[in-house]
Scaffold this active site. Structure first.
Site, short mmCIF file in Angstrom:
data_model
loop_
_atom_site.label_atom_id
_atom_site.label_comp_id
_atom_site.label_asym_id
_atom_site.label_seq_id
_atom_site.Cartn_x
_atom_site.Cartn_y
_atom_site.Cartn_z
N HIS A 168 7.69 76.43 7.56
CA HIS A 168 7.12 77.20 8.66
C HIS A 168 6.79 78.57 8.11
O HIS A 168 7.69 79.31 7.68
CB HIS A 168 8.11 77.29 9.82
CG HIS A 168 8.39 75.96 10.46
ND1 HIS A 168 9.62 75.60 10.99
CD2 HIS A 168 7.59 74.87 10.66
CE1 HIS A 168 9.57 74.39 11.49
NE2 HIS A 168 8.34 73.92 11.29
N GLU A 171 8.76 81.82 8.75
CA GLU A 171 10.17 81.89 8.39
C GLU A 171 10.24 82.27 6.91
O GLU A 171 10.37 81.43 6.04
CB GLU A 171 10.85 80.57 8.70
CG GLU A 171 10.80 80.25 10.20
CD GLU A 171 11.23 78.83 10.55
OE1 GLU A 171 11.76 78.13 9.66
OE2 GLU A 171 11.01 78.43 11.71
N HIS A 311 14.93 77.20 6.25
CA HIS A 311 14.25 77.68 7.45
C HIS A 311 14.85 79.01 7.90
O HIS A 311 15.69 79.59 7.20
CB HIS A 311 14.37 76.65 8.58
CG HIS A 311 13.51 75.45 8.39
ND1 HIS A 311 12.46 75.13 9.23
CD2 HIS A 311 13.54 74.46 7.46
CE1 HIS A 311 11.88 74.02 8.82
NE2 HIS A 311 12.53 73.59 7.74
N GLU A 403 19.28 76.81 8.27
CA GLU A 403 18.75 77.92 9.06
C GLU A 403 19.47 79.17 8.57
O GLU A 403 20.65 79.37 8.80
CB GLU A 403 19.00 77.69 10.55
CG GLU A 403 18.32 76.44 11.11
CD GLU A 403 16.82 76.60 11.29
OE1 GLU A 403 16.33 77.75 11.18
OE2 GLU A 403 16.13 75.60 11.56
#
Length: 570
Positions: A168, A171, A311, A403
């Site tokens: 993404h 990110e 991410h 994350e």
């Protein structure tokens, strides 16, 4: 860097300067960094191209660019000559910045991504190689840094590892960490740091800092000076240029496997690994991003064993399956290797300085500390077509999603702290590629490796396969395992393998013997004479088959006679 900025007519922010910036296709305005580095315009390398051999490829491309009339016109617009940052004419020691005391975050980070990667290959030419696996929709190359004691070659028995960041585009922290990891491994290897030397010599490491460079360009332009703020375009740049979420763009093999298991008379006969890509996905008009196609081709070319997908926007580590059964929005959906996936997730989470802090704040509304900062992907939210699930079901590679931070696009001054937060986690996670068992599967007569042999671990309903040279790696937690290996045309082989607590694999080699039928086929194909030992084995095999069929016929006949006697008596 403050002093470096004085050299440029246009001010470049730190995070902008390290972007892989190249001239996009017609109709897209180049960024300030692109205008300052016009020699990267219209690169002509093909996919999977090595660009590290003395920068020879780069120089050839620059020569081609000089002969491009359109490129000449674009260069004519420049009012100043090149300053030496791109060509590395300006050495790192000649650049100054206020961040120079931070390891890996000095003024040399003011170069473009590819130039930074080139500088690492120049500093550590014996252990690094830069190559490309494809291009984005707008033509930006997907660069990968390989770090190994023998770059460019798969070594027998050495596992392949990868970090993928920037799926993404908004990110951005993952890409900065991957870039810093390249420099860290290079410098520490040169220092002789044993931990890094062991990693580099025993592992082939691949680092992809930006899977979605088009999205990153959008994110940087839209987010601007409000980097890190959720109010400044939380989803800007998340998708590819075509509007595709790359983490939903891989083939959904989960439901193919589950549907086959439900419809089959014997679910154990359904393939639980190497599930083929469905036909509809391979069509030219399929909505498959070029970035996704490049990653899939990369996965098929290299026998990866372990990976992590970096991410941002939350603090948690998720593990497969990401897709739930029956399209449930949230449901714990474990794999056959759930225990090991939980171990992998815990390894990263427990060594991350923020994730491991019990007093940390939650990012949004979910408190993942109640789950020890790890969670099954499906239990969080279903993601059909994720890269993690595809990697597990189509290849041998285990992959988790990390994350990294609450902020998707943190400010430059936060990056040194984020590096320290993640440094140990990045290293210790890579070391997990050496857990479990590994070995080589060879032919008893030829001593050659057997490719595509199936490795089955008892009580683990997920098999793997050997690579082209016959070597394999099976990630497992400590314990005793019964392992069966078989390949087409060979008798299966079984042995018990012990996995200890030590962070290194147990060697479990297998030697397979060809079946007489297979040997006969190969001899006849060559037009050779059948050896006497094979004739005897074939004769014995036929006798065993004759006896087995005779017993089956007799049992069937006895059963029929018994039924007839019962019918008469009733």
């Amino acid at each position: 860097p403050e002093e470096t900025q004085k050299l440029f007519p246009t001010t470049l922010k730190w995070t902008e300067a390290v972007t892989v910036v190249e001239q996009s296709r017609d109709g897209v305005t180049p960024t300030a960094a692109t205008k300052l580095n016009s020699s990267t315009v219209k690169e002509k390398q093909s996919n999977s191209t090595d660009v590290s051999e003395g920068n020879k490829g780069m120089n050839e491309e620059e020569e081609q660019d000089r002969e491009d009339p359109k490129t000449k016109d674009e260069k004519a617009e420049l009012d100043c000559p090149p300053l030496g940052l791109e060509s590395l004419g300006v050495d790192d020691s000649q650049i100054r910045a206020s961040s120079h005391q931070r390891t890996g975050l000095g003024p040399h980070r003011g170069r473009l991504n590819i130039q930074l990667m080139k500088s690492v290959t120049e500093e550590c030419p014996d252990i690094t190689r830069v190559y490309t696996i494809g291009k984005s929709y707008m033509g930006l190359k997907l660069y990968v840094m390989e770090i190994s004691d023998n770059p460019g070659k798969h070594e027998l028995g050495e596992p392949e590892f990868r970090y993928v960041a920037g799926m993404h585009g908004n990110e951005a922290l993952g890409r900065e960490l991957v870039l810093n990891l390249m420099q860290y491994l290079c410098k520490e290897y040169k220092k002789g740091t044993q931990r890094v030397v062991r990693l580099v010599t025993e592992t082939r490491i691949h680092l992809l800092p930006s899977m979605n460079p088009d999205g990153y360009e959008v994110a940087y332009e839209k987010v601007g000076d409000a980097r890190g703020s959720e109010l400044a375009g939380w989803a800007e740049g998340r998708y590819s240029f075509e509007g595709i979420d790359l983490n939903h763009n891989f083939p959904d093999l989960n439901n193919i496997m589950w549907d086959d298991q439900e419809s089959a008379a014997d679910g154990t006969k359904v393939s639980n690994h190497y599930i083929p890509i469905p036909e509809y996905y391979t069509q030219e008009d399929a909505m498959v991003a070029p970035e996704t196609r490049a990653i899939i081709s990369w996965m098929q070319d290299i026998p990866f064993v372990l990976s992590a997908n970096l991410h941002g926007g939350e603090l948690v580590v998720t593990y497969p399956f990401d897709c739930t059964r029956d399209w449930a929005p949230q449901e714990d959906t474990p794999t056959a290797d759930d225990a090991f996936f939980r171990w992998l997730a815990t390894v990263y989470a427990s060594t991350h300085l923020v994730l491991a802090n019990p007093d940390r704040r939650i990012c949004h509304y979910e408190d993942f500390q109640m789950h020890n900062n790890i969670i099954n992907g499906g239990a969080w939210h279903t993601v059909p077509g994720s890269m993690n699930d595809f990697s597990y079901l189509h290849t041998n590679c285990f992959e988790v999603t990390v994350e990294l931070s609450c902020d998707k696009f943190p400010h430059a001054n936060e990056l040194p702290v984020e590096w320290e937060n993640n440094k140990e986690s990045l290293l210790v996670y890579m070391e997990q590629v050496h857990r479990g068992i590994k070995g080589v599967i060879t032919d008893k007569i030829t001593k050659q490796g057997i490719a595509n042999a199936v490795i089955k671990v008892e009580d683990h309903d997920h098999d793997i396969r050997s690579a082209n040279d016959g070597d394999y790696w099976r990630l497992l937690n400590p314990g005793e395992y019964k392992v069966v290996v078989w390949a087409e045309g060979y008798f299966p082989s079984m042995r018990r393998c012990h996995v200890g607590m030590e962070p290194h694999p147990t060697i479990c080699d297998f030697t397979l013997t060809k079946t007489p039928i297979q040997r006969l086929k190969e001899i006849r194909a060559k037009g050779e004479k059948i050896p006497k030992d094979l004739q005897l084995r074939l004769r014995a095999l036929r006798m065993r088959k004759l006896r087995a069929s005779t017993k089956a016929i007799n049992r069937r006949r006895e059963s029929q006679q018994l039924q007839m006697r019962r019918a008469r008596s009733s």
